[in-house]
Design an enzyme around this catalytic site. Structure first.
Site, PDB file in Angstrom:
ATOM      1  N   LEU A   1     -13.085   2.448  -1.244  1.00 25.37           N
ATOM      2  CA  LEU A   1     -13.193   3.634  -0.389  1.00 25.37           C
ATOM      3  C   LEU A   1     -11.979   3.778   0.542  1.00 25.37           C
ATOM      4  CD1 LEU A   1     -15.020   5.998   0.431  1.00 25.37           C
ATOM      5  CD2 LEU A   1     -15.999   4.519   2.186  1.00 25.37           C
ATOM      6  N   ASP A   2     -11.300   4.916   0.457  1.00 23.04           N
ATOM      7  CA  ASP A   2     -10.136   5.201   1.300  1.00 23.04           C
ATOM      8  C   ASP A   2      -9.038   4.150   1.162  1.00 23.04           C
ATOM      9  OD1 ASP A   2     -11.378   7.453   2.164  1.00 23.04           O
ATOM     10  OD2 ASP A   2     -11.996   6.660   4.092  1.00 23.04           O
ATOM     11  N   GLY A   3      -9.057   3.387   0.060  1.00 20.19           N
ATOM     12  CA  GLY A   3      -8.101   2.296  -0.094  1.00 20.19           C
ATOM     13  C   GLY A   3      -7.074   2.529  -1.187  1.00 20.19           C
TER      14      GLY A   3
ATOM     15  N   ARG B   1       0.827  -1.209   0.000  1.00 22.09           N
ATOM     16  CA  ARG B   1       0.000   0.000   0.000  1.00 22.09           C
ATOM     17  C   ARG B   1       0.856   1.252   0.000  1.00 22.09           C
ATOM     18  NH1 ARG B   1      -4.930   1.992   2.426  1.00 22.09           N
ATOM     19  NH2 ARG B   1      -5.222   3.834   1.122  1.00 22.09           N
TER      20      ARG B   1
END
EC number: 3.5.1.10
Lengths: 297, 297, 297, 297
Positions: C240-242, B224
């Site tokens: 979402l938010d990833g 990430r």
């Protein structure tokens, strides 16, 4: 609608709240005496901080935040009753009514980053104070400051007019300003002026490890390849940049940062550090002893 | 000469010094009552911290450090006299004699960085505690730990022998250990064991923003591209890694840091964060309320 | 005089300067080929950064900043000449003319701190970009934004009108916006919209260690007594938010910080982190691969 | 079993890996020429960093990490072939074989925290170097150092014997030490000695903002109430504590930290900062130009 004015009313939580600040030689029984005094007067302690430099004859510092119903009408008697305790322990002390927000005068020269940060925090409701006026030896920021509804006094300063300029400054400041913020104000303040606002003038300046003697400190810092640059907020004393330190911080830099970039980073640290120092001052978190601060935060 | 044992005696400053820790529902008069009590018993307050979650019916927390001549002989009476005050305000409280250093048991599995840091700080005199023993489910660190003169108990743990292993652990720990440090101990502690040492077992684990669900968190963090990795020290509760947080910190990373480098950085943060948490615990700086700590540091 | 417009011209240093960004599978000879190509075309490399995820078959990333006299007239040929190299190494690449400043669209809902920080940095000359327009689902910031001479489009969004609202947004954005900044824009962006601006929509949100599932994360963080709160800026993806993380930072908090104070601190981190992410984007410092960024800063 | 020796072998990843470091006046074509040279010799670039102080006649710095099969047998020819390029661009340069770990000599006086940190990181496999010997003007750490299997040379230094002591030091160091670490070595190094190890002697000292002139800097820092204390690692030059800075860091302190606590915190920063500087040196990440470092990390 005025675009810049929100959050300027007193927050309800602050009604009937006060702060008591005490410095005195340490001695047995201070905390007990003060807290009993407040309890006997119906005050409820919300937060209390103490610090003893050295229990064996050193100084003692205390900050108490308390709620007292009908504070504003009862404060005079509270203060008068506290007199004998204060005398007994040789205290320097004051009580501050939180609902009466502190009033700032901001001094600025040409660099505006610290002023803008303070205005912005104030406008966002994050700086619990009033800005009474801005004083500058330059006219540049007049329109901007006035757009916030804040008076702007342009008082030029030259070597010849320095004395008159300071008199004029004291005049426009008047009697009800609590603290003066030198937000990159590049003039030296006279001892007379400092005496008027002892421990109530806050200055900000860049700081380096190591310090660099002589001019152009950023160029020197670049030449030495420093890895950190910083800023220091302090109370102004007669010794230039030598007063009690309130707050400091640093940011990491590298060889890739040239002198303009170092200055840009320096500005960012300055505005953050000055804003913290101002916040702590208006919240009565700072006590000064000799050339040192005790910050209860 | 034993190369590892210096600084193990009580520092003179700590003789006759005590710390009092209090949690109770907030009410008017607590500070006044406690400080008057200490004053009446001849104690001199060195430092005092209070915190009220919410003056209107919230919890109140207090830590007082005080000097009292002949402390050790007078402590029993002091404690017994305090009983009625404690009852009146529904206090949970204790007084700790600073000259009696807290005794640690350190649990470790294979990764040794946290153990080594604690041993090193202890040896340097920076950790004001005694290390009673080290318990491990692996034999690897035996020689190293014993070279410090500290007993090492190798107690293997398998799914089948978990219950017996915990019983054996409780046995070697005995009755006089104050706090258990899980210094990268990779076994889950049973509720029974936790109950024995409620708010006295400190664990350390890595932390990420955001958290990563599932296995191999460092690989997920790498995938990430996180820019910070961190560690959290907390008291152990029945909810895995869900207990009250004592301390956290992070370090900056970049895309250049591969998974092994992220793990290396993670180890550095873990040892720093765990050492701080242990220091605060042995200095009686931590109060726990519900699932949250109040740290007076 | 317009009080908000200074520093908006191109800095002289930026004339004839370009940046080349490359992603491709790693292979021998890439750096040699690219740098020889630039040299043969008369370009002088100012700065060059490379990163190889894994020399054995991983991805390779490169950012080259170079000066080329008469850049604007020679850029088309440079790009066309580079085609065969790009093909040989299966490169994704682009060249950006630094004198053509990137154009932002800022989306905002009710919370204004991120918008205000971007406007302020832009006005101070610290954000080397143009702000084309501000889009909001609320009318609140209209006067403020327009006082900077920037168009403000109030486009309400309801569950029923979401699709039409997005079409209207795409319409007002037009064709020449480079990047969209979600400066606390509290609406979910549709996959269609995201596809239009793949890796060109930057979002900011608060982050905690550990993460808290469910609503009211600040209240949960308070209940757990976290010691750090943070913010993450990332590119928006369908998850979402990833999406790929661009920048993160944290600030230290304590038990004394109640939920409103945690939110205040969170706002400060959000504005700093978002401003850094935007700065790096407009300076072409970010490459995205899979769900991860490579940031050459 | 020797408890202190693990992780001392060369990591497999390092076989056939080299680093090339270059400083020269900036000129067009350097990157192209160097990368083509490496490509033509069959080397695969793993990582490459460049920095130009000023493309218009400033200095240029480059670090290339590359893999080359059969490196050790082919390195001499590679170096000899590079000669004409180096001459053309007036380069100072070297190539370092990563599988040949750098060899340290550590100098220490009485304070052991920096020495202990280096030994510990080395033992944990986090310091990719060999420790050839420890030299001290005191005998105190002899047993501890020898327990790691490292020779310890106690060479007393008095004002009268300073010259002989340095000769003795040079003798025990011999010819194959790459870098000397002054890990709190409290003697001044003579210009002759410095000349022998130009840019290869690393020192650590405390740093303050502001700096304090005269003795007892920690006492002065306490008296001024500093909020940060720091440490600086630098190469030793003839100007005392005035050489090129490699790394700096700070930690936050408060009025509660007395002089011994400030010193304890100072020790923690010193060991972290020195260890980073040593790591970067042994990984060939540092280039020195005039009185400044370029650190590619």
């Amino acid at each position: 609608m005025d675009i810049h004015t929100k959050h300027t009313q007193v927050r309800p939580a602050h009604i009937d709240r006060a702060r008591m600040l005490i410095s005195c030689p340490d001695a047995p029984g201070i905390v007990a005496t003060v807290s009993k005094f407040l309890f006997d007067h119906g005050a409820n302690i919300i937060q209390s901080d103490q610090y003893s430099m050295n229990p064996d004859g050193g100084m003692f510092f205390m900050r108490v935040e308390f709620d007292l119903p009908q504070l504003s009408s009862r404060l005079p008697k509270l203060e008068s009753d506290f007199g004998s305790i204060a005398e007994q322990f040789q205290m320097e002390w004051y009580i501050s009514d939180v609902s009466r927000r502190k009033k700032l005068a901001i001094f600025v020269s040409k660099e505006d980053h610290c002023l803008v940060e303070l205005l912005w925090q104030w406008q966002a409701g994050d700086l619990d104070a009033e800005i009474g006026l801005v004083v500058s030896n330059h006219p540049d920021m007049k329109d901007y400051v006035e757009s916030f509804g804040i008076p702007y006094h342009h008082i030029p300063v030259t070597p010849d007019t320095k004395k008159e300029a300071e008199e004029r400054q004291l005049e426009v400041i008047g009697e009800d300003i609590d603290v003066i913020i030198l937000a990159r104000y590049m003039q030296i303040i006279s001892p007379t002026f400092i005496e008027h606002y002892r421990n109530r003038i806050i200055n900000i300046h860049h700081s380096f490890l190591p310090a660099f003697v002589g001019g152009k400190p950023y160029a020197q810092a670049y030449g030495r390849g420093v890895k950190l640059i910083g800023a220091t907020a302090h109370y102004v004393t007669e010794e230039l940049d030598g007063g009690p330190i309130i707050e400091q911080d640093v940011e990491r830099v590298s060889h890739r940062d040239d002198v303009p970039e170092l200055k840009r980073i320096g500005r960012t640290i300055e505005r953050v550090v000055l804003a913290r120092a101002v916040k702590w001052h208006v919240e009565d978190r700072i006590l000064v002893h000799e050339n040192k601060t005790v910050v209860f935060n």
